[in-house]
Write a protein that holds these residues in place. Structure first.
Motif, PDB file in Angstrom:
ATOM      1  N   HIS A 100       0.805  -1.224   0.000  1.00 41.59           N
ATOM      2  CA  HIS A 100       0.000   0.000   0.000  1.00 41.59           C
ATOM      3  C   HIS A 100       0.838   1.274   0.000  1.00 41.59           C
ATOM      4  CE1 HIS A 100       0.750   0.798   4.302  1.00 41.59           C
ATOM      5  NE2 HIS A 100       0.812  -0.509   4.389  1.00 41.59           N
ATOM      6  N   ASP A 101       2.074   1.204   0.519  1.00 41.95           N
ATOM      7  CA  ASP A 101       2.917   2.393   0.572  1.00 41.95           C
ATOM      8  C   ASP A 101       3.958   2.426  -0.547  1.00 41.95           C
ATOM      9  OD1 ASP A 101       4.295   0.223   1.527  1.00 41.95           O
ATOM     10  OD2 ASP A 101       5.189   1.257   3.238  1.00 41.95           O
ATOM     11  N   ASN A 102       3.877   1.480  -1.484  1.00 36.92           N
ATOM     12  CA  ASN A 102       4.813   1.428  -2.608  1.00 36.92           C
ATOM     13  C   ASN A 102       4.412   2.489  -3.634  1.00 36.92           C
ATOM     14  OD1 ASN A 102       5.726   0.540  -5.350  1.00 36.92           O
ATOM     15  ND2 ASN A 102       6.635  -1.146  -4.217  1.00 36.92           N
ATOM     16  N   PRO A 103       5.335   3.369  -4.059  1.00 34.22           N
ATOM     17  CA  PRO A 103       4.965   4.453  -4.979  1.00 34.22           C
ATOM     18  C   PRO A 103       4.473   3.970  -6.340  1.00 34.22           C
ATOM     19  CG  PRO A 103       7.352   4.321  -4.712  1.00 34.22           C
ATOM     20  CD  PRO A 103       6.759   3.438  -3.669  1.00 34.22           C
ATOM     21  N   VAL A 104       5.010   2.845  -6.824  1.00 36.94           N
ATOM     22  CA  VAL A 104       4.553   2.313  -8.106  1.00 36.94           C
ATOM     23  C   VAL A 104       3.151   1.730  -7.964  1.00 36.94           C
ATOM     24  CG1 VAL A 104       4.966   0.559  -9.880  1.00 36.94           C
ATOM     25  CG2 VAL A 104       6.877   1.871  -8.955  1.00 36.94           C
ATOM     26  N   HIS A 105       2.920   1.031  -6.861  1.00 33.07           N
ATOM     27  CA  HIS A 105       1.576   0.509  -6.580  1.00 33.07           C
ATOM     28  C   HIS A 105       0.560   1.646  -6.534  1.00 33.07           C
ATOM     29  CE1 HIS A 105      -1.733  -1.452  -4.425  1.00 33.07           C
ATOM     30  NE2 HIS A 105      -1.657  -0.477  -3.558  1.00 33.07           N
ATOM     31  N   GLN A 106       0.893   2.713  -5.839  1.00 30.75           N
ATOM     32  CA  GLN A 106      -0.009   3.853  -5.719  1.00 30.75           C
ATOM     33  C   GLN A 106      -0.284   4.483  -7.082  1.00 30.75           C
ATOM     34  OE1 GLN A 106       2.032   6.316  -2.868  1.00 30.75           O
ATOM     35  NE2 GLN A 106       1.389   5.084  -1.110  1.00 30.75           N
ATOM     36  N   MET A 107       0.754   4.597  -7.907  1.00 33.32           N
ATOM     37  CA  MET A 107       0.592   5.170  -9.251  1.00 33.32           C
ATOM     38  C   MET A 107      -0.327   4.317 -10.108  1.00 33.32           C
ATOM     39  SD  MET A 107       1.671   4.515 -12.633  1.00 33.32           S
ATOM     40  CE  MET A 107       3.272   3.681 -12.565  1.00 33.32           C
ATOM     41  N   LEU A 108      -0.131   2.984 -10.064  1.00 33.23           N
ATOM     42  CA  LEU A 108      -0.942   2.083 -10.881  1.00 33.23           C
ATOM     43  C   LEU A 108      -2.406   2.083 -10.439  1.00 33.23           C
ATOM     44  CD1 LEU A 108       1.508  -0.940 -11.297  1.00 33.23           C
ATOM     45  CD2 LEU A 108       0.879   0.768 -13.009  1.00 33.23           C
ATOM     46  N   LEU A 109      -2.635   2.137  -9.129  1.00 34.73           N
ATOM     47  CA  LEU A 109      -4.012   2.197  -8.624  1.00 34.73           C
ATOM     48  C   LEU A 109      -4.715   3.455  -9.119  1.00 34.73           C
ATOM     49  CD1 LEU A 109      -4.322   1.126  -4.875  1.00 34.73           C
ATOM     50  CD2 LEU A 109      -5.376   0.079  -6.871  1.00 34.73           C
ATOM     51  N   LYS A 110      -4.020   4.570  -9.050  1.00 34.19           N
ATOM     52  CA  LYS A 110      -4.605   5.840  -9.488  1.00 34.19           C
ATOM     53  C   LYS A 110      -4.809   5.853 -10.987  1.00 34.19           C
ATOM     54  CE  LYS A 110      -4.022  10.854  -9.071  1.00 34.19           C
ATOM     55  NZ  LYS A 110      -3.175  11.942  -8.530  1.00 34.19           N
ATOM     56  N   LEU A 111      -3.814   5.370 -11.732  1.00 35.07           N
ATOM     57  CA  LEU A 111      -3.918   5.342 -13.188  1.00 35.07           C
ATOM     58  C   LEU A 111      -5.063   4.449 -13.643  1.00 35.07           C
ATOM     59  CD1 LEU A 111      -2.728   6.158 -15.933  1.00 35.07           C
ATOM     60  CD2 LEU A 111      -1.194   4.173 -15.764  1.00 35.07           C
ATOM     61  N   ALA A 112      -5.288   3.348 -12.911  1.00 34.92           N
ATOM     62  CA  ALA A 112      -6.370   2.423 -13.258  1.00 34.92           C
ATOM     63  C   ALA A 112      -7.738   2.975 -12.878  1.00 34.92           C
ATOM     64  CB  ALA A 112      -6.144   1.087 -12.556  1.00 34.92           C
ATOM     65  N   GLY A 113      -7.756   4.033 -12.065  1.00 38.21           N
ATOM     66  CA  GLY A 113      -9.029   4.592 -11.620  1.00 38.21           C
ATOM     67  C   GLY A 113      -9.650   3.805 -10.489  1.00 38.21           C
ATOM     68  N   GLU A 114      -8.813   3.071  -9.744  1.00 35.80           N
ATOM     69  CA  GLU A 114      -9.321   2.180  -8.708  1.00 35.80           C
ATOM     70  C   GLU A 114      -8.761   2.476  -7.319  1.00 35.80           C
ATOM     71  OE1 GLU A 114      -9.979  -1.403 -11.956  1.00 35.80           O
ATOM     72  OE2 GLU A 114      -8.235  -1.431 -10.656  1.00 35.80           O
ATOM     73  N   ALA A 115      -8.146   3.642  -7.167  1.00 32.36           N
ATOM     74  CA  ALA A 115      -7.664   4.048  -5.846  1.00 32.36           C
ATOM     75  C   ALA A 115      -8.866   4.354  -4.946  1.00 32.36           C
ATOM     76  CB  ALA A 115      -6.772   5.281  -5.966  1.00 32.36           C
ATOM     77  N   PRO A 116      -8.737   4.116  -3.641  1.00 27.43           N
ATOM     78  CA  PRO A 116      -9.856   4.383  -2.722  1.00 27.43           C
ATOM     79  C   PRO A 116     -10.394   5.801  -2.881  1.00 27.43           C
ATOM     80  CG  PRO A 116      -8.105   3.216  -1.593  1.00 27.43           C
ATOM     81  CD  PRO A 116      -7.561   3.572  -2.938  1.00 27.43           C
ATOM     82  N   GLY A 117     -11.709   5.919  -2.930  1.00 26.23           N
ATOM     83  CA  GLY A 117     -12.342   7.221  -3.037  1.00 26.23           C
ATOM     84  C   GLY A 117     -12.532   7.729  -4.448  1.00 26.23           C
TER      85      GLY A 117
END
Length: 267
Positions: A100-117
């Motif tokens: 959850h705190d990995n910067p690449v993981h965070q980028m991919l979640l946001k890019l996919a449109g699936e980040a919380p919120g």
């Protein structure tokens, strides 16, 4: 972590976050049917009587602490084995807990449109375009359980991971290698997804990321392994400088013939 005194929650994150959001007045309690507490229905935490607030904030929770779990790959395996009962988490959901705190993981979640919120209204145009290229809508049911995020991880796992290993291990390896990725590295990885998905779409046309039926026609269904093979193939053409030496008609013809020969056995 013995050096930073940080602790990671292996199970129960959603329940803990729900409790946190409730005590922050992010939502109300809903309708309560029990007569003794029915008057609390539709109230937020700050609207509860003081004694009810104290019961909640002074509640003691039992937990088991596991020491010496600094290795993310070991932690991922622990989470996978521990994850039993109810509706099991899928591989992407486990990665979300572990990395959850990995910067690449965070980028991919946001890019996919699936980040919380994230909602369809708050998505960037870049994300909407990516989801459209892959054939996913922005509806809630197509944004749950990290579907698009998982496919992006598959691409990186197979593209940059060790050959001959499993999908899960290759993705975990990729995440571990990028645990402390700089902003410039994250930006380049994001740029790579944009370039490869666009070029794959141009090369494969209506066959891009789709399953093919026995009549050699693309279906409306997203194909996981089709996505992976097409993306890795396109990246190989880019890396070897051959991307401009092949025509879309040639690539599409080869793709249809591949299905006819090896998938449906029509030699």
């Amino acid at each position: 972590d013995s050096e930073t005194s940080e602790m990671m929650l292996v199970d129960g994150l959603q329940r803990m976050k729900t409790l946190e959001h409730f005590t922050n007045d992010d939502f109300d309690i809903g309708v309560l049917e029990a007569q003794s507490i029915a008057p609390l229905s539709r109230k937020k935490f700050s609207q509860f009587p003081d004694h009810y607030q104290r019961i909640i904030t002074s509640c003691t929770m039992a937990y088991t602490e596991i020491e010496g779990m600094n290795d993310r790959e070991v932690l991922y395996e622990l989470f996978r084995r521990y994850n039993t009962g109810g509706v099991n988490l899928n591989a992407a959901e486990i990665r979300n807990a572990v990395f959850h705190d990995n910067p690449v993981h965070q980028m991919l979640l946001k890019l996919a449109g699936e980040a919380p919120g994230t909602t369809a209204q708050t998505m960037s145009q870049e994300t909407k375009d990516l989801r459209q290229r892959l054939g996913f809508s922005n509806r809630v049911d197509e944004r749950n359980r990290f579907k698009v995020y998982n496919y992006l991880c598959r691409y990186y796992g197979y593209s940059l991971g060790t050959r001959g290993t499993t999908t899960a291990k290759s993705i975990v390896e990729f995440m571990n290698e990028n645990e402390a990725a700089s902003a410039s590295v994250v930006k380049e990885l994001k740029k790579q997804i944009d370039e490869v998905t666009k070029r794959t779409t141009r090369l494969f046309g209506r066959y891009a990321f789709k399953k093919i039926n026995a009549e050699n026609q693309p279906s409306n269904s997203f194909g996981a392994w089709q996505f992976t093979i097409q993306m890795i193939g396109t990246k190989h053409l880019i890396d070897t400088g051959k991307i401009n030496n092949v025509t879309p008609d040639y690539v599409r013809g080869c793709w249809v013939q591949f299905h006819a020969n090896y998938i449906y056995g029509q030699r």
